[in-house]
Design a protein around this motif. Structure first.
Motif, short mmCIF file in Angstrom:
data_model
loop_
_atom_site.label_atom_id
_atom_site.label_comp_id
_atom_site.label_asym_id
_atom_site.label_seq_id
_atom_site.Cartn_x
_atom_site.Cartn_y
_atom_site.Cartn_z
N CYS A 16 0.85 -1.20 0.00
CA CYS A 16 0.00 0.00 0.00
C CYS A 16 0.89 1.25 0.00
CB CYS A 16 -0.92 0.00 1.22
SG CYS A 16 -2.17 -1.30 1.17
N GLU A 17 0.89 1.93 -1.10
CA GLU A 17 1.70 3.14 -1.28
C GLU A 17 0.76 4.33 -1.46
OE1 GLU A 17 4.22 6.16 -3.15
OE2 GLU A 17 2.44 5.21 -4.00
N HIS A 18 1.18 5.50 -1.01
CA HIS A 18 0.30 6.67 -0.96
C HIS A 18 -0.34 6.97 -2.30
CE1 HIS A 18 -0.30 11.18 -1.04
NE2 HIS A 18 -1.15 10.78 -0.12
N MET A 19 0.46 7.18 -3.34
CA MET A 19 -0.09 7.57 -4.63
C MET A 19 -0.93 6.46 -5.26
SD MET A 19 0.22 10.65 -5.40
CE MET A 19 -0.36 10.47 -7.09
N ALA A 20 -0.59 5.20 -4.99
CA ALA A 20 -1.38 4.09 -5.52
C ALA A 20 -2.80 4.13 -4.96
CB ALA A 20 -0.70 2.77 -5.18
N LEU A 31 9.72 9.75 -8.71
CA LEU A 31 9.54 10.44 -9.99
C LEU A 31 8.70 9.61 -10.96
CD1 LEU A 31 13.15 11.90 -10.39
CD2 LEU A 31 11.07 13.16 -9.77
N THR A 32 8.89 8.28 -10.94
CA THR A 32 8.14 7.41 -11.86
C THR A 32 6.65 7.44 -11.53
OG1 THR A 32 10.06 5.97 -12.14
CG2 THR A 32 7.92 5.07 -12.75
N HIS A 33 6.32 7.44 -10.24
CA HIS A 33 4.91 7.44 -9.83
C HIS A 33 4.18 8.67 -10.34
CE1 HIS A 33 2.20 4.92 -7.75
NE2 HIS A 33 3.00 4.56 -6.79
N ARG A 34 4.89 9.79 -10.49
CA ARG A 34 4.23 11.04 -10.83
C ARG A 34 4.47 11.47 -12.27
NH1 ARG A 34 5.19 10.24 -5.80
NH2 ARG A 34 3.83 11.09 -4.17
N PHE A 35 5.66 11.17 -12.80
CA PHE A 35 6.00 11.72 -14.11
C PHE A 35 6.44 10.66 -15.12
CE2 PHE A 35 7.48 14.69 -10.73
CZ PHE A 35 6.45 15.61 -10.83
N GLY A 36 6.59 9.39 -14.70
CA GLY A 36 7.15 8.38 -15.59
C GLY A 36 6.12 7.46 -16.19
N GLN A 37 5.14 8.04 -16.90
CA GLN A 37 4.09 7.21 -17.49
C GLN A 37 4.64 6.23 -18.53
OE1 GLN A 37 3.69 10.50 -16.91
NE2 GLN A 37 2.13 10.31 -15.29
N GLY A 38 5.81 6.54 -19.10
CA GLY A 38 6.39 5.65 -20.12
C GLY A 38 7.17 4.49 -19.55
N VAL A 39 7.40 4.47 -18.24
CA VAL A 39 8.15 3.38 -17.62
C VAL A 39 7.24 2.17 -17.45
CG1 VAL A 39 9.44 2.65 -15.57
CG2 VAL A 39 9.64 5.01 -16.39
N PRO A 40 7.64 0.97 -17.92
CA PRO A 40 6.79 -0.22 -17.76
C PRO A 40 6.45 -0.46 -16.29
CG PRO A 40 8.62 -0.67 -19.25
CD PRO A 40 8.89 0.69 -18.65
N PRO A 41 5.20 -0.85 -15.99
CA PRO A 41 4.79 -1.03 -14.59
C PRO A 41 5.65 -2.02 -13.82
CG PRO A 41 2.86 -1.03 -16.04
CD PRO A 41 4.07 -1.03 -16.93
N HIS A 42 6.08 -3.12 -14.48
CA HIS A 42 6.86 -4.11 -13.73
C HIS A 42 8.23 -3.56 -13.33
CE1 HIS A 42 8.08 -4.83 -17.95
NE2 HIS A 42 9.24 -5.23 -17.44
N ILE A 43 8.81 -2.67 -14.16
CA ILE A 43 10.08 -2.04 -13.81
C ILE A 43 9.89 -1.13 -12.60
CG2 ILE A 43 11.92 -0.49 -14.58
CD1 ILE A 43 12.07 -2.97 -16.15
N HIS A 44 8.85 -0.32 -12.66
CA HIS A 44 8.55 0.62 -11.58
C HIS A 44 8.33 -0.12 -10.26
CE1 HIS A 44 5.29 3.34 -9.63
NE2 HIS A 44 6.44 3.50 -9.03
N ILE A 45 7.50 -1.18 -10.28
CA ILE A 45 7.17 -1.88 -9.04
C ILE A 45 8.37 -2.67 -8.53
CG2 ILE A 45 5.60 -3.53 -7.96
CD1 ILE A 45 4.36 -0.83 -8.86
N MET A 46 9.17 -3.25 -9.41
CA MET A 46 10.36 -3.97 -8.98
C MET A 46 11.32 -3.03 -8.25
SD MET A 46 10.75 -7.25 -9.39
CE MET A 46 12.52 -7.48 -9.51
N VAL A 47 11.54 -1.83 -8.83
CA VAL A 47 12.43 -0.86 -8.18
C VAL A 47 11.84 -0.40 -6.85
CG1 VAL A 47 13.49 1.43 -8.38
CG2 VAL A 47 13.45 -0.10 -10.35
#
Length: 306
Positions: A181-185, A262-278
């Motif tokens: 559970c993350e704030h922006m999610a 930065l990905t949560h707010r501005f990185g719409q082009g980053v694949p979701p699995h990369i974002h969540i793994m990081v």
């Protein structure tokens, strides 16, 4: 339909996806995660026991290190058991109160970790730039007060996040495309105008990371300037070696933290699995790495362990 109807109320639970796009592979991904969690538990508990048992380690640097170990234990334990349950058992449900509690602990102790790293940088600054005054400036009561202030700052800044989310209605689907559970999610699942949540989240992130990184940068700029002016090469190497561990830990914490933010707010082009793994590694790598780095790089701790 009234606004208090079930369509506009808190859900009884959310569903955590895990790693979107890697649902089939996350069963195997859980094994290295579990190993890292085991190392984090063993390493940080060992570090705390060594510092507690050895009177010569009751100095500012090691007291701050003990605070860091406690923070890492809370961060990893607030996420990894549930994450492993999702990956191995398909236990995706998390109750609304439990979700808010997990969010509170994650964001509060991420803020605390940043504050402790900043305090450790100030400790290195005083130790190298004002060595004769180090013990008087950073006495044990002062170190305790700094630790308390860092914890209080985290609680005071993160509590309004949870309160704002608690006052929201969730009329959308209740699936969180994340492993915890993350704030922006959660903000993205809320109904109505969520600008207050977004603005406050950005305010906290920029305040904490901005303030702490500026103080860390200034401290190490001055340290490098002072060390460069030392007369002997041996003295310069000794001074640099006392800071190397801390710099490794700072990089391990802030690089994935800034990427995730930065990905949560501005990185719409980053694949979701990369974002969540990081994002997962951001909460797991520092707790795993910190006791290893300090155990190997700090002679007093290494001698006590062996």
């Amino acid at each position: 339909m009234s606004l208090n109807s079930t369509a506009f109320s808190h859900p009884s639970y959310f569903l955590l996806v895990g790693i979107p796009g890697l649902e089939e592979e996350q069963f195997w991904i859980a094994f290295p995660f579990c190993i890292m969690y085991g190392i984090a538990l063993l390493g940080n508990i060992s570090l705390l026991l060594v510092i507690k048992a050895e009177p010569s380690l009751h100095e500012p640097m090691y007291l701050f290190l003990a605070m860091l170990a406690c923070t890492d234990l809370v961060l990893s334990t607030s996420t990894l058991p549930k994450m492993l349950g999702i990956f191995w058992l398909g236990s995706a449900e998390i109750g609304f109160p439990s979700c808010l509690a997990q969010l509170f602990f994650i964001h509060t102790f991420s803020t605390v970790e940043s504050g402790v790293l900043m305090a450790m940088a100030l400790d290195r600054y005083v130790a190298i730039c004002c060595p004769l005054w180090h013990s008087s400036i950073l006495s044990v009561p002062v170190v305790g007060a700094l630790g308390s202030l860092v914890l209080l700052r985290g609680v005071v800044l993160v509590s309004p996040m949870c309160l704002l989310l608690y006052r929201r209605h969730f009329c959308q689907h209740h699936v969180i495309p994340h492993s915890y559970c993350e704030h922006m999610a959660l903000v993205k699942l809320a109904c109505g105008d969520t600008r207050a949540n977004v603005i406050y989240g950005l305010f906290v992130a920029f305040l904490v990371v901005g303030t702490d990184l500026v103080l860390i940068s200034v401290s190490y700029t001055v340290i490098l300037w002072v060390v460069a002016g030392l007369p002997s090469r041996a003295a310069r190497q000794k001074a640099f070696s006392t800071c190397t561990s801390h710099l490794c830990v700072i990089l391990a914490f802030y690089i994935p933290a800034l990427f995730t933010f930065l990905t949560h707010r501005f990185g719409q082009g980053v694949p979701p699995h990369i974002h969540i793994m990081v994002a997962n590694l951001y909460l797991l790598v520092p707790p795993t790495l910190n006791p290893i780095v300090y155990g190997f790089k700090t002679r007093k701790i290494w001698d006590r362990v062996v």
